[in-house]
Scaffold this motif. Structure first.
Motif, PDB file in Angstrom:
ATOM      1  N   MET A  29       1.325  -1.499   0.269  1.00 55.71           N
ATOM      2  CA  MET A  29      -0.430  -0.250   0.156  1.00 55.71           C
ATOM      3  C   MET A  29       0.920   1.138  -0.049  1.00 55.71           C
ATOM      4  N   PRO A  30       1.017   1.919  -0.618  1.00 57.45           N
ATOM      5  CA  PRO A  30       1.806   3.140  -0.815  1.00 57.45           C
ATOM      6  C   PRO A  30       1.018   4.462  -0.198  1.00 57.45           C
ATOM      7  N   VAL A  31       1.860   5.372   1.024  1.00 56.86           N
ATOM      8  CA  VAL A  31       1.539   5.546   2.078  1.00 56.86           C
ATOM      9  C   VAL A  31       1.511   6.806   1.287  1.00 56.86           C
ATOM     10  N   GLY A  32       0.272   7.434   1.698  1.00 56.95           N
ATOM     11  CA  GLY A  32      -0.412   8.903   1.416  1.00 56.95           C
ATOM     12  C   GLY A  32      -0.409   9.074   2.723  1.00 56.95           C
ATOM     13  N   ILE A  53      -4.795   2.551  -0.843  1.00 56.87           N
ATOM     14  CA  ILE A  53      -3.022   3.583  -0.777  1.00 56.87           C
ATOM     15  C   ILE A  53      -3.929   3.866   1.183  1.00 56.87           C
ATOM     16  N   LEU A  54      -2.859   3.816   2.032  1.00 56.17           N
ATOM     17  CA  LEU A  54      -2.886   5.011   3.299  1.00 56.17           C
ATOM     18  C   LEU A  54      -3.081   5.844   3.339  1.00 56.17           C
ATOM     19  N   GLY A  55      -3.774   6.152   4.516  1.00 49.60           N
ATOM     20  CA  GLY A  55      -3.561   7.636   5.396  1.00 49.60           C
ATOM     21  C   GLY A  55      -3.492   8.119   5.879  1.00 49.60           C
ATOM     22  N   ASN A  56      -3.478   8.915   6.966  1.00 52.00           N
ATOM     23  CA  ASN A  56      -2.866   8.871   8.410  1.00 52.00           C
ATOM     24  C   ASN A  56      -4.054   9.361   9.831  1.00 52.00           C
ATOM     25  N   THR A  57      -4.692   8.799  10.229  1.00 53.42           N
ATOM     26  CA  THR A  57      -5.438  10.148  11.287  1.00 53.42           C
ATOM     27  C   THR A  57      -5.038  10.751  11.937  1.00 53.42           C
ATOM     28  N   TYR A  58      -3.610  10.489  12.497  1.00 56.76           N
ATOM     29  CA  TYR A  58      -3.092  11.835  13.498  1.00 56.76           C
ATOM     30  C   TYR A  58      -3.575  12.706  12.594  1.00 56.76           C
ATOM     31  N   HIS A  59      -2.625  12.212  11.059  1.00 57.12           N
ATOM     32  CA  HIS A  59      -1.966  14.267  10.225  1.00 57.12           C
ATOM     33  C   HIS A  59      -3.475  14.258   9.507  1.00 57.12           C
ATOM     34  N   ARG A 238      -3.047 -10.163   7.734  1.00 57.56           N
ATOM     35  CA  ARG A 238      -2.524 -10.485   8.529  1.00 57.56           C
ATOM     36  C   ARG A 238      -1.826  -9.008   7.765  1.00 57.56           C
ATOM     37  N   TYR A 239      -1.155  -8.195   8.817  1.00 58.03           N
ATOM     38  CA  TYR A 239      -0.769  -6.394   8.254  1.00 58.03           C
ATOM     39  C   TYR A 239       0.579  -6.299   9.215  1.00 58.03           C
ATOM     40  N   LEU A 240       1.175  -6.198   8.062  1.00 57.17           N
ATOM     41  CA  LEU A 240       2.820  -6.209   9.007  1.00 57.17           C
ATOM     42  C   LEU A 240       2.510  -4.744   8.737  1.00 57.17           C
ATOM     43  N   MET A 241       2.701  -3.901  10.051  1.00 60.39           N
ATOM     44  CA  MET A 241       3.126  -2.101   9.421  1.00 60.39           C
ATOM     45  C   MET A 241       4.067  -1.625   9.370  1.00 60.39           C
ATOM     46  N   GLY A 242       4.376  -1.073   9.015  1.00 63.35           N
ATOM     47  CA  GLY A 242       5.245   0.435   8.599  1.00 63.35           C
ATOM     48  C   GLY A 242       6.809  -0.566   7.931  1.00 63.35           C
ATOM     49  N   VAL A 243       6.463  -2.176   7.914  1.00 63.38           N
ATOM     50  CA  VAL A 243       7.570  -2.753   7.283  1.00 63.38           C
ATOM     51  C   VAL A 243       7.913  -2.673   5.489  1.00 63.38           C
ATOM     52  N   GLY A 244       8.468  -2.465   4.444  1.00 65.96           N
ATOM     53  CA  GLY A 244      10.104  -2.306   4.690  1.00 65.96           C
ATOM     54  C   GLY A 244      10.487  -2.392   3.637  1.00 65.96           C
ATOM     55  N   THR A 245      11.564  -2.450   3.906  1.00 66.76           N
ATOM     56  CA  THR A 245      12.986  -3.208   2.251  1.00 66.76           C
ATOM     57  C   THR A 245      12.203  -3.651   1.042  1.00 66.76           C
ATOM     58  N   PRO A 246      12.460  -4.349   0.470  1.00 68.32           N
ATOM     59  CA  PRO A 246      11.842  -5.420  -0.469  1.00 68.32           C
ATOM     60  C   PRO A 246      12.152  -6.559  -0.558  1.00 68.32           C
ATOM     61  N   ASP A 261       2.569  -1.963   4.147  1.00 67.54           N
ATOM     62  CA  ASP A 261       3.038  -0.108   4.025  1.00 67.54           C
ATOM     63  C   ASP A 261       4.193  -0.001   4.364  1.00 67.54           C
ATOM     64  N   CYS A 262       4.663   1.182   3.745  1.00 63.47           N
ATOM     65  CA  CYS A 262       5.726   1.741   3.807  1.00 63.47           C
ATOM     66  C   CYS A 262       6.434   3.042   3.282  1.00 63.47           C
ATOM     67  N   VAL A 263       7.259   4.300   4.059  1.00 65.03           N
ATOM     68  CA  VAL A 263       7.327   5.249   3.023  1.00 65.03           C
ATOM     69  C   VAL A 263       8.405   5.373   2.212  1.00 65.03           C
ATOM     70  N   MET A 264       9.191   3.701   2.216  1.00 60.17           N
ATOM     71  CA  MET A 264      10.874   3.805   2.091  1.00 60.17           C
ATOM     72  C   MET A 264      10.638   4.243   0.452  1.00 60.17           C
ATOM     73  N   PRO A 265      10.012   3.047  -0.413  1.00 53.91           N
ATOM     74  CA  PRO A 265       9.826   3.640  -2.204  1.00 53.91           C
ATOM     75  C   PRO A 265      10.229   5.222  -2.042  1.00 53.91           C
ATOM     76  N   THR A 266       8.556   5.774  -1.602  1.00 53.39           N
ATOM     77  CA  THR A 266       8.660   6.985  -1.969  1.00 53.39           C
ATOM     78  C   THR A 266       9.585   8.254  -1.048  1.00 53.39           C
ATOM     79  N   ARG A 267       9.862   7.823  -0.285  1.00 53.59           N
ATOM     80  CA  ARG A 267      11.096   8.846   0.973  1.00 53.59           C
ATOM     81  C   ARG A 267      12.214   8.822   0.045  1.00 53.59           C
TER      82      ARG A 267
END
Length: 364
Positions: A29-32, A53-59, A238-246, A261-267
């Motif tokens: 899931m690309p992080v938006g 895609i992913l969004g964030n509650t806090y933001h 099953r969802y592994l949050m915030g991971v990771g590299t290929p 999901d991970c910000v790694m490809p975009t960041r």
């Protein structure tokens, strides 16, 4: 509804039927975070084959705020994305605020990073925000256990997360939206098992593995992921949050994880680091100055089909916005193609061969 159609070892080929469409698994899931995948528009994401895609509650709660999202009857219409959206509850962002927050049994009082305003995010408010957003899948509010943590600290944190999860489940009001419980417990298997058992009694539509990618060694992350997947229900995603590299992704699929999901490809793309079939490429390097070849000869993305490494390096060094867009397009293409390769390998009973290939590529 979630259905596993095929397995190859513990790797699973499945499908989730959500309010805004079908999502095939494994999935990346690309992080938006704020309702936008940086430098891209929804049409780009559809062209790349993104299914969710992913969004964030806090933001999103801080900006644009619930009044704006309600005005548009949810985030989908506001951002012009008609496919599924998953939202993180904000637990990780609260964890990363450090001194700007105070966690109590009621919830978390924190200072907005935008204007310093004090906000009390409770489990009940986290659900309200995510149901207002209209997230096809949303997370319970949890307390992200830091690393390292003592057994006592991890136990206290895990038990609070369980109590918050129960409160989140009790106030969920939109049946068409899925809610995931988050497994916590640090690096301690007995605590992870307690968390799994407690969450299993609450009837969640799926489960997230939280509290990883917070500074722990890779072997500890892999071992904890493996343990959780061994004990999670077979009939739930099953969802592994915030991971990771290929390599993180394909190794975790091998344990039975379905979602990433991970910000790694975009960041990394915005920082000039690219993932390719030949390994990592740092486009800033002098050696690319006269290089006429594409980033990746095996890639079909717009960037690789049209531009040389030399030109991409020039754009990046010149700080052109175009560079950020082209490099992000490539990295997300790589990640989404990796997911399709994984699915094909599971379908054709050759997943272990693909796993070995990537272990050799990324362990260099």
């Amino acid at each position: 509804m979630f259905k596993v159609h095929k397995t190859d070892g513990r790797a699973r080929l499945g499908q989730m039927t959500l309010a805004h469409g079908v999502v095939n698994t494994p999935i990346f899931m690309p992080v938006g975070t704020v309702g936008s995948v940086k430098s891209l528009v929804p049409e780009d994401l559809k062209t790349l084959g993104a299914e969710i895609i992913l969004g964030n509650t806090y933001h999103l709660y801080l900006r644009p705020g619930l009044d704006v999202i309600r005005h548009f009857n949810g985030l989908h219409k506001f951002i012009q994305w008609d496919k599924p959206i998953l939202t993180d509850s904000g637990g990780f962002q609260i964890f990363s605020l450090g001194q700007l927050r105070k966690i109590t049994e009621e919830g978390c009082v924190f200072q907005s990073h935008i204007d310093g305003k004090k906000i009390n995010l409770t489990p009940e408010l986290a659900v309200e925000i995510q149901e207002t957003i209209g997230a096809d899948i949303h997370m319970v509010l949890d307390e992200c256990t830091p690393y390292p943590a003592t057994p006592e600290e991890a136990k206290h944190s895990m038990e609070r997360s369980l109590r918050w999860a129960k409160r989140c489940r009790e106030v969920k009001s939109r049946d068409e939206l899925w809610q995931f419980g988050i497994v916590q417990g640090g690096m301690y298997h007995d605590l992870r098992k307690q968390s799994l058992e407690g969450l299993g009694e609450l009837g969640f539509e799926g489960f997230s593995i939280g509290g990883l990618s917070v500074g722990e060694p890779k072997p500890a992350m892999r071992e904890t992921t493996d343990f959780c997947c061994e004990h999670l229900p077979e009939d739930k995603p099953r969802y592994l949050m915030g991971v990771g590299t290929p390599l993180d992704i394909i190794e975790s699929v091998n344990y039975g994880v379905d979602m990433f999901d991970c910000v790694m490809p975009t960041r990394n793309g915005r920082n000039g680091t690219l993932f390719t079939s030949l390994g990592k490429v740092n486009i800033k390097n002098q050696k690319h100055q006269f290089d006429e070849s594409p980033l990746d000869p095996e890639c079909s993305c717009y960037t690789c089909q049209n531009f040389s490494r030399s030109y991409l390096r020039h754009l990046f060094i010149a700080k052109e916005i175009t560079a950020l867009r082209l490099l992000t397009l490539h990295n997300l293409t790589y990640y989404l193609h990796l997911i399709h390769d994984i699915r094909d390998a599971i379908r054709e009973d050759r997943f272990q061969d693909l796993l070995k290939h990537h272990q050799q590529l990324w362990d260099k």
